[in-house]
Design a protein around this motif. Structure first.
Motif, PDB file in Angstrom:
ATOM      1  N   ALA A  18       0.839  -1.190   0.000  1.00 45.11           N
ATOM      2  CA  ALA A  18       0.000   0.000   0.000  1.00 45.11           C
ATOM      3  C   ALA A  18       0.880   1.247   0.000  1.00 45.11           C
ATOM      4  N   ASP A  19       0.832   1.967  -1.093  1.00 43.71           N
ATOM      5  CA  ASP A  19       1.480   3.262  -1.202  1.00 43.71           C
ATOM      6  C   ASP A  19       2.954   3.223  -0.773  1.00 43.71           C
ATOM      7  N   VAL A  20       3.691   2.322  -1.375  1.00 40.69           N
ATOM      8  CA  VAL A  20       5.110   2.200  -1.039  1.00 40.69           C
ATOM      9  C   VAL A  20       5.931   3.131  -1.924  1.00 40.69           C
ATOM     10  N   SER A  21       6.722   3.983  -1.299  1.00 39.98           N
ATOM     11  CA  SER A  21       7.624   4.859  -2.051  1.00 39.98           C
ATOM     12  C   SER A  21       9.002   4.811  -1.419  1.00 39.98           C
ATOM     13  N   PHE A  22      10.032   4.696  -2.232  1.00 38.29           N
ATOM     14  CA  PHE A  22      11.405   4.812  -1.718  1.00 38.29           C
ATOM     15  C   PHE A  22      12.356   4.946  -2.898  1.00 38.29           C
ATOM     16  N   GLU A  23      13.582   5.237  -2.590  1.00 37.13           N
ATOM     17  CA  GLU A  23      14.611   5.246  -3.627  1.00 37.13           C
ATOM     18  C   GLU A  23      15.725   4.306  -3.199  1.00 37.13           C
ATOM     19  N   ALA A  24      16.231   3.542  -4.165  1.00 38.11           N
ATOM     20  CA  ALA A  24      17.402   2.705  -3.894  1.00 38.11           C
ATOM     21  C   ALA A  24      18.523   3.258  -4.770  1.00 38.11           C
ATOM     22  N   GLN A  25      19.550   3.791  -4.111  1.00 33.32           N
ATOM     23  CA  GLN A  25      20.617   4.465  -4.856  1.00 33.32           C
ATOM     24  C   GLN A  25      21.564   3.464  -5.519  1.00 33.32           C
ATOM     25  N   ALA A  26      22.094   3.903  -6.654  1.00 30.73           N
ATOM     26  CA  ALA A  26      23.207   3.150  -7.227  1.00 30.73           C
ATOM     27  C   ALA A  26      24.387   3.331  -6.280  1.00 30.73           C
ATOM     28  N   GLY A  27      25.167   2.297  -6.100  1.00 33.22           N
ATOM     29  CA  GLY A  27      26.302   2.397  -5.186  1.00 33.22           C
ATOM     30  C   GLY A  27      25.901   2.225  -3.741  1.00 33.22           C
ATOM     31  N   ALA A  28      24.691   1.721  -3.509  1.00 31.36           N
ATOM     32  CA  ALA A  28      24.259   1.489  -2.131  1.00 31.36           C
ATOM     33  C   ALA A  28      23.606   0.119  -2.029  1.00 31.36           C
ATOM     34  N   PHE A  29      23.698  -0.445  -0.832  1.00 34.99           N
ATOM     35  CA  PHE A  29      23.078  -1.727  -0.524  1.00 34.99           C
ATOM     36  C   PHE A  29      21.813  -1.415   0.265  1.00 34.99           C
ATOM     37  N   THR A  30      20.674  -1.646  -0.357  1.00 38.12           N
ATOM     38  CA  THR A  30      19.391  -1.378   0.287  1.00 38.12           C
ATOM     39  C   THR A  30      18.791  -2.701   0.756  1.00 38.12           C
ATOM     40  N   ALA A  31      18.442  -2.770   2.038  1.00 35.75           N
ATOM     41  CA  ALA A  31      17.850  -4.001   2.559  1.00 35.75           C
ATOM     42  C   ALA A  31      16.394  -3.763   2.917  1.00 35.75           C
ATOM     43  N   ILE A  32      15.542  -4.693   2.504  1.00 31.70           N
ATOM     44  CA  ILE A  32      14.131  -4.627   2.864  1.00 31.70           C
ATOM     45  C   ILE A  32      13.923  -5.596   4.024  1.00 31.70           C
ATOM     46  N   VAL A  33      13.401  -5.087   5.139  1.00 35.05           N
ATOM     47  CA  VAL A  33      13.181  -5.952   6.292  1.00 35.05           C
ATOM     48  C   VAL A  33      11.727  -5.863   6.735  1.00 35.05           C
TER      49      VAL A  33
END
Lengths: 276, 345
Positions: A18-33
């Motif tokens: 529901a209404d998920v917004s985010f940015e995952a940058q290049a050069g970064a490790f993004t973890a979804i928990v």
């Protein structure tokens, strides 16, 4: 860079995101928990185009997700899934070579062979190259799949100068990449993934172990019932309040002695005192 | 190189099977006579063989052997690619209704002797049965394929179940017709249902060749995609494979090959199942090798089986389906037991 804006996803009456917004940058490790059933895998499957885009937008490097052809995607994006059954008795080396399929027609080139060997060394499975995949243990199978995924998006320059930043955008998606691995290979895999992020890969992983997520990821996204509860650096996201809200567990937080990131110590008496 | 060794060995095996098959029979032809016959064909002197031998070689044996080669190759290649598509080493073209559909239509033709068809027979000779059987194969497969489509995607598990259901239905209808058949019709149904290359002629070879050769060229081109599919449908898509198109192509080519084979030779079991399986034990899983290797071994085994079928009870003939099933079943069980042991170790 991946931009996700106002993403919602339903199956029947059930709202998974529901209404998920985010940015995952290049050069970064993004973890979804998040807890079981929070929508982590659903989110990843939408990014991988396994599930259609129902509502909201996803951009990869400014381009809409669905404007890429399968082949264009395959050359810049690799996915390590949870389920890793292989139906026919392939030898590990053949299986890792499948990662190169988007890059050659007919027969693999010398470069493809070099990249396969490199990826297998990286995933610590070089010694398994002649083995039949089905005869391996679960953890070994997982590492062979990791090697395949690495082979898919590694290019020749990276073998020559492993530390050199990559020139073009590349995306790596991992769904619980360390579940089922022994301690050494958990660290090894996460180290590897982190190095890729430092070289410029955009890495997005679903992780279950919050402590490891805090130690390795640059950016955490915490989901609960399909909504983003918190997003930001591990320090910002891993608070007693957030963890309680999302997992329903009282915890103590300490500081990691070397890395300085938050570290969970469980509370056996269930009467937690928050030290964060 | 391993691949080259395997392919060369299989080519040698096929050549040996073909030579044995054209030489052995009621009128034996020796190797030297065979050579003389072939030389004569290409303008040499008519020396060193009987005219009768030459006639038997060109008119009876060679077309029959070639038909065996084509049918064996197509059954095995279709089997191997179906196993890749279904991600199941036990899949068989029969699973999606190809054979059952062809049988049903052939039996309809035999039993009902519909006026339209007898009129057709006049036009296209004894091909009417083959054409009708081929149509049956295509129609059944189309129905199964349609049934398995959900939201524009063919779901493999549903395809399997739909195939089983349609197979059962076609089997029941065939049974019903068999029940209504006269004795003479019954004999022809039984013989057709167990397969035979007895009807081979240059015309039937020519009729079936394009339907076999096209898939034989097209299916190996899908090797990479079929390999990737072994990882799973999603994984194959991540690797750039258009899984939807792949499914359609494999079903079309396999149906074409098997439909044509069943149409001229009846239903011949076990080749499509056992040959690819046997090869994987020695040659691994790579479709790039398995598909052409299956074609060669399938052709060799069917040629050899046909040789047996017409010599063991000579001057009479056994249906070839009996030979392949009788040799194939124990072999298949042996594989199963062996695999079970290996897995439990």
């Amino acid at each position: 860079m991946i931009q996700v804006s106002h993403l919602s996803y339903c199956i029947g009456q059930k709202q998974l995101l529901a209404d998920v917004s985010f940015e995952a940058q290049a050069g970064a490790f993004t973890a979804i928990v998040g807890a079981n059933g929070a929508g982590k895998s659903t989110l990843l499957k939408i990014l991988c185009r396994d599930y259609p885009l129902q509502q909201g937008n996803v951009y990869f490097h400014g381009k809409p997700l669905h404007s890429f052809s399968n082949m264009e995607m395959a050359k810049i994006r690799a996915v390590l899934s949870q389920q890793q059954q292989v139906s026919l008795p392939f030898v590990c080396e053949e299986l890792v070579m499948m990662g190169r399929y988007p890059h050659f027609n007919g027969h693999p080139t010398k470069t493809d062979h070099e990249i396969v060997a490199f990826a297998m060394r990286q995933a610590d499975v070089a010694h398994l190259q002649g083995r039949v995949y089905q005869t391996l243990s679960g953890g070994e199978q997982q590492r062979v799949q990791l090697a395949r995924v690495l082979a898919q998006i590694t290019d020749r320059r990276e073998i020559i100068v492993p530390q050199m930043p990559i020139g073009t955008p590349k995306y790596l998606f991992l769904d619980e990449p360390i579940t089922g691995l022994d301690l050494l290979h958990q660290y090894h895999t996460l180290d590897l993934v982190r190095q890729l992020a430092q070289k410029g890969y955009c890495v997005v992983a679903v992780l279950h172990d919050l402590n490891l997520a805090a130690q390795y990821a640059d950016h955490l996204i915490m989901l609960k019932k399909g909504r983003v509860i918190a997003a930001g650096s591990p320090q910002q996201v891993m608070t007693c309040e957030n963890i309680h809200r999302v997992f329903g567990v009282e915890v103590n937080l300490m500081q990691h002695p070397e890395l300085g990131c938050p570290f969970i110590v469980n509370v056996r008496s269930r009467q937690a005192v928050c030290h964060s | 190189m391993k691949q080259l060794t395997i392919i060369s060995f299989l080519i040698a095996l096929l050549v040996a099977a073909v030579i044995c098959s054209v030489c052995i029979g009621a009128v034996p032809i020796s190797g030297r006579e065979l050579l003389a016959i072939v030389i004569h064909r290409f303008g040499g002197d008519a020396l060193g063989f009987e005219p009768q031998q030459e006639a038997i070689f060109w008119i009876i044996r060679l077309p029959r052997v070639l038909l065996g080669v084509l049918v064996g190759a197509s059954l095995a290649v279709a089997g191997a690619s179906m196993q890749g598509l279904f991600r199941n080493p036990l899949a068989d073209p029969g699973l999606i209704g190809v054979s059952a559909g062809a049988s049903l239509f052939a039996v309809i033709m035999i039993v009902l002797e519909v006026k339209v068809f007898t009129a057709l027979s006049g036009l296209i000779g004894f091909y009417a049965l083959s054409v009708f059987a081929f149509a049956g194969a295509v129609i059944t497969t189309l129905i199964v394929y349609r049934l398995s489509k959900t939201g524009g995607k063919a779901v493999i598990a549903t395809m399997l179940l739909a195939g089983i259901a349609i197979n059962a239905l076609a089997g029941a209808l065939t049974g019903l017709l068999t029940y209504a058949a006269t004795d003479a019709q019954l004999r022809s149904i039984v013989f057709w249902g167990l397969g035979s290359l007895g009807g081979a002629s240059w015309e039937s070879v020519a009729a079936v060749a394009p339907f076999v050769l096209l898939p034989m060229i097209a299916l190996p081109r899908l090797s990479k995609a079929l390999n990737a599919l072994a990882l799973g449908e999603s994984e194959a898509t991540y690797l750039g494979v258009n899984v939807k198109a792949l499914k359609r192509q494999v079903v079309v080519w396999a149906t074409m090959a098997v439909g044509a084979s069943v149409a001229v030779a009846g239903t011949i079991g076990f080749i499509g199942l056992v040959i690819p399986h046997l090869l994987r034990l020695f040659a691994g899983a790579d479709h790039k090798l398995i598909l052409p290797a299956s074609a060669l071994l399938g052709a060799a085994v069917l040629t050899a089986s046909d040789l047996l079928s017409r010599t063991v009870v000579a001057p009479s003939e056994l249906p070839i389906g009996i030979i392949t099933a009788m040799l194939g079943t124990p072999f298949f069980l042996w594989i199963l037991i062996k695999e079970k042991r290996r897995m439990s170790v």
